[in-house]
Design a protein around this motif. Structure first.
Motif, PDB file in Angstrom:
ATOM      1  N   ASN A  32       5.254  -8.534  -3.366  1.00 36.99           N
ATOM      2  CA  ASN A  32       4.585  -7.292  -2.980  1.00 36.99           C
ATOM      3  C   ASN A  32       4.148  -6.499  -4.199  1.00 36.99           C
ATOM      4  O   ASN A  32       3.091  -5.841  -4.182  1.00 36.99           O
ATOM      5  CB  ASN A  32       5.508  -6.448  -2.105  1.00 36.99           C
ATOM      6  CG  ASN A  32       5.576  -6.962  -0.684  1.00 36.99           C
ATOM      7  OD1 ASN A  32       4.887  -7.913  -0.318  1.00 36.99           O
ATOM      8  ND2 ASN A  32       6.423  -6.351   0.132  1.00 36.99           N
ATOM      9  N   LEU A  33       4.933  -6.539  -5.277  1.00 27.14           N
ATOM     10  CA  LEU A  33       4.522  -5.880  -6.515  1.00 27.14           C
ATOM     11  C   LEU A  33       3.226  -6.505  -7.048  1.00 27.14           C
ATOM     12  O   LEU A  33       2.296  -5.788  -7.448  1.00 27.14           O
ATOM     13  CB  LEU A  33       5.636  -5.983  -7.557  1.00 27.14           C
ATOM     14  CG  LEU A  33       5.385  -5.325  -8.908  1.00 27.14           C
ATOM     15  CD1 LEU A  33       5.201  -3.816  -8.760  1.00 27.14           C
ATOM     16  CD2 LEU A  33       6.536  -5.621  -9.874  1.00 27.14           C
ATOM     17  N   SER A  34       3.150  -7.827  -7.047  1.00 25.24           N
ATOM     18  CA  SER A  34       1.931  -8.515  -7.470  1.00 25.24           C
ATOM     19  C   SER A  34       0.751  -8.129  -6.585  1.00 25.24           C
ATOM     20  O   SER A  34      -0.366  -7.898  -7.075  1.00 25.24           O
ATOM     21  CB  SER A  34       2.129 -10.033  -7.413  1.00 25.24           C
ATOM     22  OG  SER A  34       3.126 -10.462  -8.312  1.00 25.24           O
ATOM     23  N   HIS A  35       0.987  -8.062  -5.285  1.00 27.37           N
ATOM     24  CA  HIS A  35      -0.062  -7.675  -4.335  1.00 27.37           C
ATOM     25  C   HIS A  35      -0.590  -6.278  -4.647  1.00 27.37           C
ATOM     26  O   HIS A  35      -1.813  -6.045  -4.647  1.00 27.37           O
ATOM     27  CB  HIS A  35       0.498  -7.720  -2.913  1.00 27.37           C
ATOM     28  CG  HIS A  35      -0.411  -7.145  -1.884  1.00 27.37           C
ATOM     29  ND1 HIS A  35      -1.384  -7.874  -1.242  1.00 27.37           N
ATOM     30  CD2 HIS A  35      -0.497  -5.878  -1.377  1.00 27.37           C
ATOM     31  CE1 HIS A  35      -2.035  -7.106  -0.404  1.00 27.37           C
ATOM     32  NE2 HIS A  35      -1.517  -5.891  -0.455  1.00 27.37           N
ATOM     33  N   ASN A  36       0.311  -5.349  -4.903  1.00 31.63           N
ATOM     34  CA  ASN A  36      -0.107  -3.973  -5.173  1.00 31.63           C
ATOM     35  C   ASN A  36      -0.882  -3.871  -6.476  1.00 31.63           C
ATOM     36  O   ASN A  36      -1.885  -3.152  -6.548  1.00 31.63           O
ATOM     37  CB  ASN A  36       1.114  -3.059  -5.210  1.00 31.63           C
ATOM     38  CG  ASN A  36       1.800  -2.960  -3.862  1.00 31.63           C
ATOM     39  OD1 ASN A  36       1.224  -3.287  -2.827  1.00 31.63           O
ATOM     40  ND2 ASN A  36       3.051  -2.522  -3.865  1.00 31.63           N
ATOM     41  N   ALA A 240       2.605   4.430  -6.556  1.00 31.12           N
ATOM     42  CA  ALA A 240       1.741   3.606  -5.703  1.00 31.12           C
ATOM     43  C   ALA A 240       1.901   2.123  -6.019  1.00 31.12           C
ATOM     44  O   ALA A 240       1.769   1.277  -5.130  1.00 31.12           O
ATOM     45  CB  ALA A 240       0.280   4.027  -5.862  1.00 31.12           C
ATOM     46  N   LEU A 241       2.174   1.817  -7.273  1.00 35.39           N
ATOM     47  CA  LEU A 241       2.381   0.425  -7.665  1.00 35.39           C
ATOM     48  C   LEU A 241       3.545  -0.194  -6.896  1.00 35.39           C
ATOM     49  O   LEU A 241       3.565  -1.402  -6.643  1.00 35.39           O
ATOM     50  CB  LEU A 241       2.646   0.360  -9.167  1.00 35.39           C
ATOM     51  CG  LEU A 241       2.746  -1.008  -9.827  1.00 35.39           C
ATOM     52  CD1 LEU A 241       1.419  -1.742  -9.766  1.00 35.39           C
ATOM     53  CD2 LEU A 241       3.206  -0.864 -11.273  1.00 35.39           C
ATOM     54  N   TYR A 242       4.512   0.651  -6.506  1.00 38.16           N
ATOM     55  CA  TYR A 242       5.699   0.182  -5.789  1.00 38.16           C
ATOM     56  C   TYR A 242       5.545   0.313  -4.276  1.00 38.16           C
ATOM     57  O   TYR A 242       6.513   0.167  -3.533  1.00 38.16           O
ATOM     58  CB  TYR A 242       6.921   0.927  -6.303  1.00 38.16           C
ATOM     59  CG  TYR A 242       7.048   0.810  -7.806  1.00 38.16           C
ATOM     60  CD1 TYR A 242       7.509  -0.368  -8.380  1.00 38.16           C
ATOM     61  CD2 TYR A 242       6.645   1.842  -8.652  1.00 38.16           C
ATOM     62  CE1 TYR A 242       7.583  -0.511  -9.764  1.00 38.16           C
ATOM     63  CE2 TYR A 242       6.723   1.707 -10.037  1.00 38.16           C
ATOM     64  CZ  TYR A 242       7.185   0.535 -10.575  1.00 38.16           C
ATOM     65  OH  TYR A 242       7.250   0.394 -11.948  1.00 38.16           O
ATOM     66  N   GLY A 243       4.312   0.612  -3.836  1.00 30.74           N
ATOM     67  CA  GLY A 243       4.006   0.604  -2.415  1.00 30.74           C
ATOM     68  C   GLY A 243       4.394   1.843  -1.652  1.00 30.74           C
ATOM     69  O   GLY A 243       4.523   1.814  -0.431  1.00 30.74           O
ATOM     70  N   ILE A 254      -5.616   2.108  -0.258  1.00 35.10           N
ATOM     71  CA  ILE A 254      -5.417   0.740  -0.726  1.00 35.10           C
ATOM     72  C   ILE A 254      -4.322   0.122   0.134  1.00 35.10           C
ATOM     73  O   ILE A 254      -3.398   0.820   0.570  1.00 35.10           O
ATOM     74  CB  ILE A 254      -4.979   0.714  -2.213  1.00 35.10           C
ATOM     75  CG1 ILE A 254      -5.930   1.536  -3.081  1.00 35.10           C
ATOM     76  CG2 ILE A 254      -4.890  -0.717  -2.743  1.00 35.10           C
ATOM     77  CD1 ILE A 254      -5.446   1.723  -4.509  1.00 35.10           C
ATOM     78  N   ASP A 255      -4.407  -1.177   0.386  1.00 35.24           N
ATOM     79  CA  ASP A 255      -3.340  -1.871   1.110  1.00 35.24           C
ATOM     80  C   ASP A 255      -2.149  -2.035   0.176  1.00 35.24           C
ATOM     81  O   ASP A 255      -2.124  -2.922  -0.673  1.00 35.24           O
ATOM     82  CB  ASP A 255      -3.835  -3.237   1.586  1.00 35.24           C
ATOM     83  CG  ASP A 255      -2.731  -4.040   2.276  1.00 35.24           C
ATOM     84  OD1 ASP A 255      -1.805  -3.412   2.822  1.00 35.24           O
ATOM     85  OD2 ASP A 255      -2.784  -5.289   2.237  1.00 35.24           O
ATOM     86  N   VAL A 259       7.830  -2.342  -2.146  1.00 33.59           N
ATOM     87  CA  VAL A 259       8.485  -3.321  -3.012  1.00 33.59           C
ATOM     88  C   VAL A 259      10.003  -3.247  -2.865  1.00 33.59           C
ATOM     89  O   VAL A 259      10.696  -4.249  -3.014  1.00 33.59           O
ATOM     90  CB  VAL A 259       8.054  -3.096  -4.482  1.00 33.59           C
ATOM     91  CG1 VAL A 259       8.776  -4.048  -5.429  1.00 33.59           C
ATOM     92  CG2 VAL A 259       6.537  -3.260  -4.617  1.00 33.59           C
ATOM     93  N   MET A 260      10.525  -2.087  -2.542  1.00 33.54           N
ATOM     94  CA  MET A 260      11.978  -1.877  -2.482  1.00 33.54           C
ATOM     95  C   MET A 260      12.499  -1.841  -1.060  1.00 33.54           C
ATOM     96  O   MET A 260      11.907  -1.199  -0.186  1.00 33.54           O
ATOM     97  CB  MET A 260      12.350  -0.560  -3.173  1.00 33.54           C
ATOM     98  CG  MET A 260      13.821  -0.165  -3.031  1.00 33.54           C
ATOM     99  SD  MET A 260      14.199   1.489  -3.666  1.00 33.54           S
ATOM    100  CE  MET A 260      14.120   1.202  -5.422  1.00 33.54           C
ATOM    101  N   SER A 261      13.606  -2.522  -0.847  1.00 31.20           N
ATOM    102  CA  SER A 261      14.422  -2.327   0.348  1.00 31.20           C
ATOM    103  C   SER A 261      15.842  -1.993  -0.112  1.00 31.20           C
ATOM    104  O   SER A 261      16.286  -2.479  -1.155  1.00 31.20           O
ATOM    105  CB  SER A 261      14.464  -3.584   1.212  1.00 31.20           C
ATOM    106  OG  SER A 261      13.175  -3.936   1.663  1.00 31.20           O
TER     107      SER A 261
END
Length: 399
Positions: A32-36, A240-243, A254-255, A259-261
């Motif tokens: 998800n980090l790569s996606h963001n 935002a980088l971390y969603g 942006i979609d 990244v964190m749970s």
């Protein structure tokens, strides 16, 4: 049916010599980090300085920085020289800007570790120059212009002498000039347009004196999401980088994927009789017999005590077996209790504090609202007592 108070599973028996088995953990999804990162790059079309200060917003400084470097990030940003030194010692080689103010005695550490320096005044510039000359090595600098934060930086309206001195410096390599947006999290705020105007006017002085224009960077996460005119030559996304959105007023342009749970497990089950208070201060008691479970995380881990239940029914919630349940009583240093009502739960059932379980989801933004704070504070507050586990990358590994 629930596990009785005295029940124990074979897995509950400690194995001598085992470590790192704490049921509470932060899960970091590197995919998800790569996606963001890819989504932000495609959105802005300019280089990205990924902000990894404050333990990469609670996600783990070194693993996150290494992952971003492997994904070709243009630059990293940290708050303190110590963070930059830690990354260099961990083998991170991409350019790193230290965003915070500095003391003169720190200048040599920047130069020795190839860290880029925020120079925020003419006096600081002279201090860096003197250190660089004494070491016989040029310092790479970014000029900080104050356009409305009143934190660090030379005021935009009095920046001309500062810019001229930096452009003429023999021992400083002037790489960039930047400022910080105070209100970009809110797309309706007029402050951002004013700050952009002030910043561009200050930057215009490079042209007036015939000096090359350095890189200009201004946009934080709010700027990236809402204000294309602030993207300039580089952007600096953080949260935002971390969603996670920086503010309730922010738009998800942006979609972005979280990244964190934050997950834990049930470690105790009991039936609490009507009227028997739960936790410190005896602030909550059930109206009727109910089922209560204990979760092994508390404010000693950075989970906010503000999520304790209140008389008006407010407080934190968690997910167990895909359903929301309220925290009851006060959050303790290392544990808290959850009222599951007539539902079932067994020891070692997963408890989700941030993230998804089944069709249910609690985001960092919602948890922050429950606690009366901001998602930044929630994420960076989760401290080193909680192990980080990494998934979705080339080498998933606990830290």
């Amino acid at each position: 049916m629930q596990a009785p108070e005295s029940s124990a599973n074979p897995s509950d028996v400690p194995v001598p010599g085992t470590v790192g088995t704490r049921p509470t953990r932060v899960m970091v999804d590197l995919a998800n980090l790569s996606h963001n990162l890819a989504g932000i790059r495609a959105h802005v079309g300019v280089p990205v300085m990924a902000i990894v200060k404050a333990n990469a917003y609670g996600h783990g400084l070194v693993p996150v920085a290494r992952h971003l470097q492997a994904r070709g990030v243009d630059q990293l940003g940290v708050a303190f020289v110590e963070e930059g030194v830690q990354l260099r010692r961990a083998g991170v080689t991409v350019p790193i800007l230290v965003l915070g103010g500095i003391c003169a005695r720190q200048a040599g550490q920047f130069i020795a570790h190839d860290l880029e320096i925020t120079v925020s005044s003419l006096d600081k510039l002279r201090q860096v120059e003197a250190t660089a000359e004494a070491m016989g090595r040029k310092a790479v600098i970014h000029l900080k212009i104050d356009t409305g934060m009143e934190r660090i930086g030379v005021h935009s309206y009095s920046s001309r002498a500062f810019i001229e001195a930096a452009a003429a410096s023999r021992w400083c390599e002037l790489k960039a000039v930047y400022s910080h947006l105070a209100c970009a999290d809110d797309p309706r705020s007029p402050m951002t347009a004013l700050q952009l105007e002030r910043f561009l006017e200050a930057c215009a002085h490079f042209e007036r004196i015939g000096a090359p224009m350095p890189l200009r960077h201004l946009a934080n996460s709010g700027g990236v999401l809402h204000f294309p005119q602030t993207w300039l030559d580089m952007v600096r996304p953080g949260i935002a980088l971390y969603g996670v959105l920086p503010d309730p007023a922010s738009r998800r342009s942006i979609d972005l994927r979280p990244v964190m749970s934050l997950v834990s497990q049930v470690v105790y089950f009991k039936v609490v009789r009507a009227g028997n208070p739960v936790s410190y201060g005896a602030t909550w008691a059930p109206a009727g017999d109910t089922r209560v479970v204990t979760v092994p995380i508390g404010y000693g881990d950075g989970y906010p005590r503000a999520l304790s239940s209140s008389a008006d029914g407010r407080g934190g919630q968690v997910l167990i077996r895909g359903r929301r349940h309220p925290i009851v009583g006060r959050v303790c240093m290392d544990q808290f209790m959850v009222d599951i009502g007539a539902d079932s739960a067994w020891n070692e059932d997963e408890v989700v504090l941030i993230g998804a379980q089944g069709d249910a989801f609690i985001g960092a933004e919602e948890l922050a609202r429950m606690a009366g704070t901001i998602p930044y504070e929630i994420m960076v507050g989760l401290n080193g007592r909680i192990p980080r586990h990494y998934v979705g990358g080339p080498e998933p590994q606990p830290r």
